[in-house]
Design an enzyme around this catalytic site. Structure first.
Site: not given
Ligand code: FEO
Length: 399
Positions: A23, A79, A81, A83, A145, A164, A192, A225
Site C-alpha cells: 500500500h 476484489h 485492488e 494486488d 475490506h 483479503d 493485518y 494473501h
Molecule cells: Fe485489498 Fe490484498 O488487496
C-alpha cells in the site's frame, strides 16, 4: 507451478519474498507476502483472482503452461485492488472475451484502474455459477475490506475464497496453515487485522454471522494473501470474531517521540509507575520515530489503553506522532483509554494537542495529562512515576 489445494482446486499465485512495503509506504511487510490465485478445473474452469501488476506476465505464462489460456472459462474477481487484479491485464489482453464475475463496485474499480471494457458479469449475493457438478456461490462482502469485496464459495469441496479477509502478509513456500510456524503466522494475522480491518469491525462481525447463517460446510479457506487455512479453518474465523469485538489484552502501551530525551524519561517513569501499581499489566514503550508504525498500531490494537507523549515544538507535537495519530484516527479504535504527557521549554501546548487528537480518535481521555518543564529532575521523575500509578488505576478493570 500449480499447487494442489483439494481435488480439482489449485493455487496458481505468486509468492513475493522481496516485498517490505505494501500500500505504498502504509504497511510494512517484514515477512513478504503472497498474491494467491486459484484455478478450479471442473467441467468448466474458473480462475479466482490474480496477482499484482509486476508479476502479471509470469502469472499468465504459468497459466499457459499449467492449463492453457483457452481452457479458462470464467474469471472471478473477488476484489479490484491491483494486488489481486493486476494479472488480469495481461490475461485479458490475450483472451479479452473471458467473462469477469465481480460485484458492481468491482466492475467500477477495475474500470477505474485499467480503463478497459472487459466482459463484466455483475453479481449479487446469492448468485451462483455452475462449473458442472459443483458451483460457485457469491456473497458480497463490502468493506472486507473495500466496497467492492466479495466472497466466493465452492460447493462440493466446501472452499471459501475469502480474498483479503482471513489473510496475512507472509511469504512461505509452505502454503498451508498447518505447515508454518504458528506464532509467526498469528503475529502476521493480528497485524493485518489491526492495521487493515479494525475500522470495519462491526461489518466483519455481521458478515461472518451472515455467511455462517447459510450453514454451508467449510473445509478450507483460501485467502488471497499468505496461508491457505485447511486445518481447522474455523480458528481464524473465531479469531476474527474476537478481534472484531472490542479486542484488548491487559496491556498499556506508551508511545512517545523526544528531542533531548526529556519526554523519553517522562515516559519511562510513567511506565515504571504503571508497572508498580499493577504488576499484572504488560507495559511496553515505543519511540514513534524509531519504531515501525504498523507494529505500533498492532500494539495499540492489543492494548486496553495508551499513553502518548511529545515535547512541545512550534506550539504543537513532533511529526512522527502527527502521522501516527492520523493513522490511529482512521482506524477507529473502540473502547480504549488514553492519557498524554510531554516536556517543554517555553510554551507547553503538546499535551493539549495530543489530548484533543486522542479524544477525536474516539479514545476515552483520562485527565488533562502531565507536562514537565526542561529536563525532568528527581522531583519531576517522581511525579511521572505517581502519574503512572494513577493511569494504572484509571485504566484498570478494562479487560
Ligand atoms: Fe485489498 Fe490484498 O488487496
Amino acid at each position: 507451478m500449480k499447487v494442489l489445494v483439494r481435488n480439482n482446486v489449485y493455487w496458481v499465485g505468486k509468492i513475493d519474498w522481496e516485498l517490505r512495503k505494501f500500500h505504498g509506504n502504509e504497511y510494512s511487510t517484514h515477512s513478504g507476502t503472497s498474491y494467491n490465485s486459484y484455478l478450479i478445473i471442473e467441467d468448466k474452469v474458473a480462475l479466482i483472482d490474480s496477482v499484482w501488476v509486476p508479476f502479471g506476465r509470469e502469472f499468465v505464462a504459468n497459466l499457459e503452461d499449467e492449463i492453457g489460456l483457452d481452457k479458462i472459462d470464467y474469471i472471478i474477481a473477488n476484489h479490484g485492488e491491483p494486488d489481486h487484479s493486476g494479472g488480469l491485464v495481461e490475461l485479458l489482453k490475450r483472451k479479452p472475451k473471458i467473462p469477469v464475475y465481480c460485484t458492481a463496485n468491482g466492475a467500477k474499480s477495475l474500470k477505474g484502474y485499467y480503463h478497459e471494457d472487459w466482459n463484466f458479469r455483475v453479481i449479487k449475493t446469492g448468485d451462483k455459477l455452475s462449473l458442472g457438478s459443483k458451483e460457485l456461490l457469491f456473497v458480497e462482502a463490502p468493506m472486507l475490506h473495500w466496497p467492492d469485496s466479495m466472497f466466493s464459495y465452492l460447493s462440493g469441496d466446501n472452499i471459501l475464497f475469502s480474498n483479503d479477509a482471513f489473510g496475512q502478509h507472509l511469504a512461505t513456500e509452505n502454503l498451508f496453515n498447518d505447515l508454518v510456524d504458528q506464532e509467526a503466522l498469528f503475529t502476521e494475522c493480528i497485524k493485518y487485522y489491526a492495521n487493515i480491518l479494525t475500522p470495519f469491525s462491526p461489518l466483519v462481525k455481521k458478515k461472518i454471522e451472515e455467511f455462517f447463517s447459510l450453514k454451508l460446510p467449510l473445509n478450507v479457506i483460501c485467502t488471497s494473501h499468505g496461508v491457505i487455512w485447511r486445518k481447522d479453518p474455523a480458528q481464524i474465523v473465531d479469531k476474527y470474531l474476537q478481534w472484531a469485538d472490542g479486542y484488548k489484552e491487559n496491556r498499556i502501551t506508551v508511545i512517545y517521540d523526544t528531542m533531548w530525551n526529556a519526554t523519553r524519561i517522562m515516559g519511562e517513569n510513567i511506565a515504571k509507575g504503571i508497572a508498580a501499581a499493577d504488576p499484572e499489566v504488560k507495559v511496553k514503550l515505543f519511540n514513534s520515530a524509531k519504531t515501525d508504525k504498523n507494529d505500533i498500531i498492532t500494539e495499540i490494537f492489543k492494548s486496553k489503553g495508551i499513553v502518548v507523549g511529545s515535547p512541545t515544538v512550534d506550539k504543537g507535537i513532533l511529526s512522527s506522532l502527527s502521522g501516527l495519530l492520523e493513522m490511529i484516527k482512521g482506524l477507529k479504535f473502540k473502547g480504549k483509554k488514553a492519557a498524554v504527557f510531554g516536556s517543554y521549554g517555553w510554551s507547553g501546548e503538546s499535551i493539549k494537542v495530543l489530548g484533543e487528537s486522542m479524544a477525536e480518535a474516539g479514545f476515552d481521555l483520562i485527565g488533562d495529562g502531565i507536562k514537565m518543564e526542561w529536563q525532568p529532575d528527581r522531583e519531576a521523575r517522581n511525579k511521572c512515576f505517581e502519574y503512572g500509578k494513577k493511569i494504572a488505576e484509571a485504566f484498570s478493570g478494562q479487560v
